[in-house]
Design a protein around this motif. Sequence first.
Motif, PDB file in Angstrom:
ATOM      1  N   GLY A  12     -41.831  -3.534  43.955  1.00  0.00           N
ATOM      2  CA  GLY A  12     -42.029  -4.337  44.951  1.00  0.00           C
ATOM      3  C   GLY A  12     -41.337  -3.672  46.138  1.00  0.00           C
ATOM      4  O   GLY A  12     -40.885  -4.273  47.388  1.00  0.00           O
ATOM      5  N   HIS A  13     -40.889  -2.486  46.200  1.00  0.00           N
ATOM      6  CA  HIS A  13     -40.153  -1.666  47.142  1.00  0.00           C
ATOM      7  C   HIS A  13     -40.689  -1.805  48.577  1.00  0.00           C
ATOM      8  O   HIS A  13     -41.899  -1.591  48.681  1.00  0.00           O
ATOM      9  N   GLY A  14     -39.905  -2.040  49.516  1.00  0.00           N
ATOM     10  CA  GLY A  14     -40.348  -2.104  51.003  1.00  0.00           C
ATOM     11  C   GLY A  14     -41.052  -0.794  51.523  1.00  0.00           C
ATOM     12  O   GLY A  14     -41.531  -0.841  52.436  1.00  0.00           O
ATOM     13  N   ASP A  15     -40.444   0.213  50.952  1.00  0.00           N
ATOM     14  CA  ASP A  15     -40.742   1.519  51.650  1.00  0.00           C
ATOM     15  C   ASP A  15     -41.969   2.400  51.031  1.00  0.00           C
ATOM     16  O   ASP A  15     -42.231   2.330  49.885  1.00  0.00           O
ATOM     17  N   ALA A  38     -44.509   6.996  45.502  1.00  0.00           N
ATOM     18  CA  ALA A  38     -44.020   7.855  44.263  1.00  0.00           C
ATOM     19  C   ALA A  38     -44.352   7.017  42.779  1.00  0.00           C
ATOM     20  O   ALA A  38     -44.590   7.742  42.115  1.00  0.00           O
ATOM     21  N   VAL A  39     -44.258   5.693  43.091  1.00  0.00           N
ATOM     22  CA  VAL A  39     -44.753   4.908  41.743  1.00  0.00           C
ATOM     23  C   VAL A  39     -46.001   5.397  41.297  1.00  0.00           C
ATOM     24  O   VAL A  39     -46.760   5.503  40.165  1.00  0.00           O
ATOM     25  N   GLY A  40     -47.095   5.165  42.348  1.00  0.00           N
ATOM     26  CA  GLY A  40     -48.554   5.620  42.103  1.00  0.00           C
ATOM     27  C   GLY A  40     -48.682   7.030  41.382  1.00  0.00           C
ATOM     28  O   GLY A  40     -49.421   7.460  40.563  1.00  0.00           O
ATOM     29  N   TRP A  41     -47.683   7.964  42.174  1.00  0.00           N
ATOM     30  CA  TRP A  41     -47.904   9.329  42.129  1.00  0.00           C
ATOM     31  C   TRP A  41     -47.428   9.770  40.732  1.00  0.00           C
ATOM     32  O   TRP A  41     -48.073  10.410  39.777  1.00  0.00           O
ATOM     33  N   CYS A  42     -46.231   9.133  40.206  1.00  0.00           N
ATOM     34  CA  CYS A  42     -45.657   9.596  38.865  1.00  0.00           C
ATOM     35  C   CYS A  42     -47.004   8.849  37.791  1.00  0.00           C
ATOM     36  O   CYS A  42     -46.944   9.742  36.683  1.00  0.00           O
ATOM     37  N   LEU A  43     -47.397   7.734  38.058  1.00  0.00           N
ATOM     38  CA  LEU A  43     -48.374   7.157  37.282  1.00  0.00           C
ATOM     39  C   LEU A  43     -49.786   8.289  36.863  1.00  0.00           C
ATOM     40  O   LEU A  43     -50.090   8.214  35.966  1.00  0.00           O
ATOM     41  N   ALA A  46     -50.836  -7.441  39.085  1.00  0.00           N
ATOM     42  CA  ALA A  46     -50.176  -8.422  40.132  1.00  0.00           C
ATOM     43  C   ALA A  46     -48.779  -7.932  40.659  1.00  0.00           C
ATOM     44  O   ALA A  46     -48.300  -8.466  41.907  1.00  0.00           O
ATOM     45  N   ARG A  47     -47.946  -7.433  40.132  1.00  0.00           N
ATOM     46  CA  ARG A  47     -46.722  -6.901  40.539  1.00  0.00           C
ATOM     47  C   ARG A  47     -46.889  -5.503  41.293  1.00  0.00           C
ATOM     48  O   ARG A  47     -45.963  -5.309  42.210  1.00  0.00           O
ATOM     49  N   LEU A  48     -47.646  -4.605  40.956  1.00  0.00           N
ATOM     50  CA  LEU A  48     -47.684  -3.423  41.718  1.00  0.00           C
ATOM     51  C   LEU A  48     -48.226  -3.361  43.071  1.00  0.00           C
ATOM     52  O   LEU A  48     -49.452  -4.260  43.286  1.00  0.00           O
ATOM     53  N   ALA A  49     -47.637  -2.749  44.018  1.00  0.00           N
ATOM     54  CA  ALA A  49     -48.238  -2.476  45.426  1.00  0.00           C
ATOM     55  C   ALA A  49     -49.698  -1.977  45.323  1.00  0.00           C
ATOM     56  O   ALA A  49     -50.240  -1.244  44.318  1.00  0.00           O
ATOM     57  N   PRO A  50     -50.542  -2.637  46.058  1.00  0.00           N
ATOM     58  CA  PRO A  50     -52.004  -1.985  45.876  1.00  0.00           C
ATOM     59  C   PRO A  50     -51.943  -0.424  46.186  1.00  0.00           C
ATOM     60  O   PRO A  50     -52.970   0.348  45.606  1.00  0.00           O
ATOM     61  N   ARG A  63     -53.513   1.950  43.265  1.00  0.00           N
ATOM     62  CA  ARG A  63     -54.898   3.089  43.767  1.00  0.00           C
ATOM     63  C   ARG A  63     -54.467   4.303  43.464  1.00  0.00           C
ATOM     64  O   ARG A  63     -55.377   5.052  43.075  1.00  0.00           O
ATOM     65  N   GLU A  64     -53.290   4.735  43.493  1.00  0.00           N
ATOM     66  CA  GLU A  64     -52.889   6.032  43.366  1.00  0.00           C
ATOM     67  C   GLU A  64     -52.593   6.424  41.703  1.00  0.00           C
ATOM     68  O   GLU A  64     -53.303   7.407  41.065  1.00  0.00           O
ATOM     69  N   ALA A  65     -52.343   5.360  41.126  1.00  0.00           N
ATOM     70  CA  ALA A  65     -52.201   5.386  39.581  1.00  0.00           C
ATOM     71  C   ALA A  65     -53.605   5.813  39.103  1.00  0.00           C
ATOM     72  O   ALA A  65     -53.624   6.550  38.155  1.00  0.00           O
TER      73      ALA A  65
END
Length: 240
Positions: free
Chosen positions: A190-193, A199-204, A224-228, A232-234
């Motif tokens: 849920g990070h705001g930046d 980076a969450v999506g990229w590492c996944l 539900a917890r992951l940002a869209p 998408r990136e994951a």
Amino acid sequence: MSVTARPIPDAPHSALADTVLERLTVEYPAAADPGRAVGLRAYMKDVAPFLGMTSPVRRSLSGTVLAGVPRPDEPDCTAVALRCWRLPEREYHYFAVDYLRRYVKHCSSGFLPVVRHLLTTVPWWDTVDLLAAHVVGGLVTADRDLTADMDAWIEDEDLWLVRTALLHQLRYKERTDTDRLFGYCLRQSGHGDFFVRKAVGWCLREYAKTAPDAVRAFVAEHRARLAPLSAREALRTIGP
């Protein structure tokens, strides 16, 4: 005590660094392109001034700078990196990143505070991402006790340290600590930046090249917890 709790050292005396910096500050400015520098600075959101070299030219000049120079030890790497980072133009920072990527195996876990300084001084994705995947990742591979520092960085207020913690396993493939990877992604879901969510999506996405089913299952369970953007990136290369 956490390695990163130690004070950042001053650049140690290094005859090798003297040679490298003397050559570097002659070769690089001679190839400067002021017009191109303006465009690069704008593209990088004014993070730093540029000399204006293309990457092939810069790498060629780096080869000239390092011709005949011996391999460094850890103090040499510290001196080269810190002295390059004190120079304003971004190409000197790129030189330092490339140098550390090449010689990270010559550095111990005690080098991590130096890298932390580089990550948090004039930070932007162009240096942070390479330091995360190739330098921090290499240090943690060599000394698994540094995972404690990654556990601290993932909770840090500095977004670039958070991004580094997420990306440090980017090249681990089968050696990835899956529990830590997924746990980090959930902690910062849920990070705001933008740069953290990306980076969450990229590492996944990168780990999905090794374990696609595990990544699909993780995203499905925690969508539900992951940002869209992160979801998408994951799934970009493997589908839902």
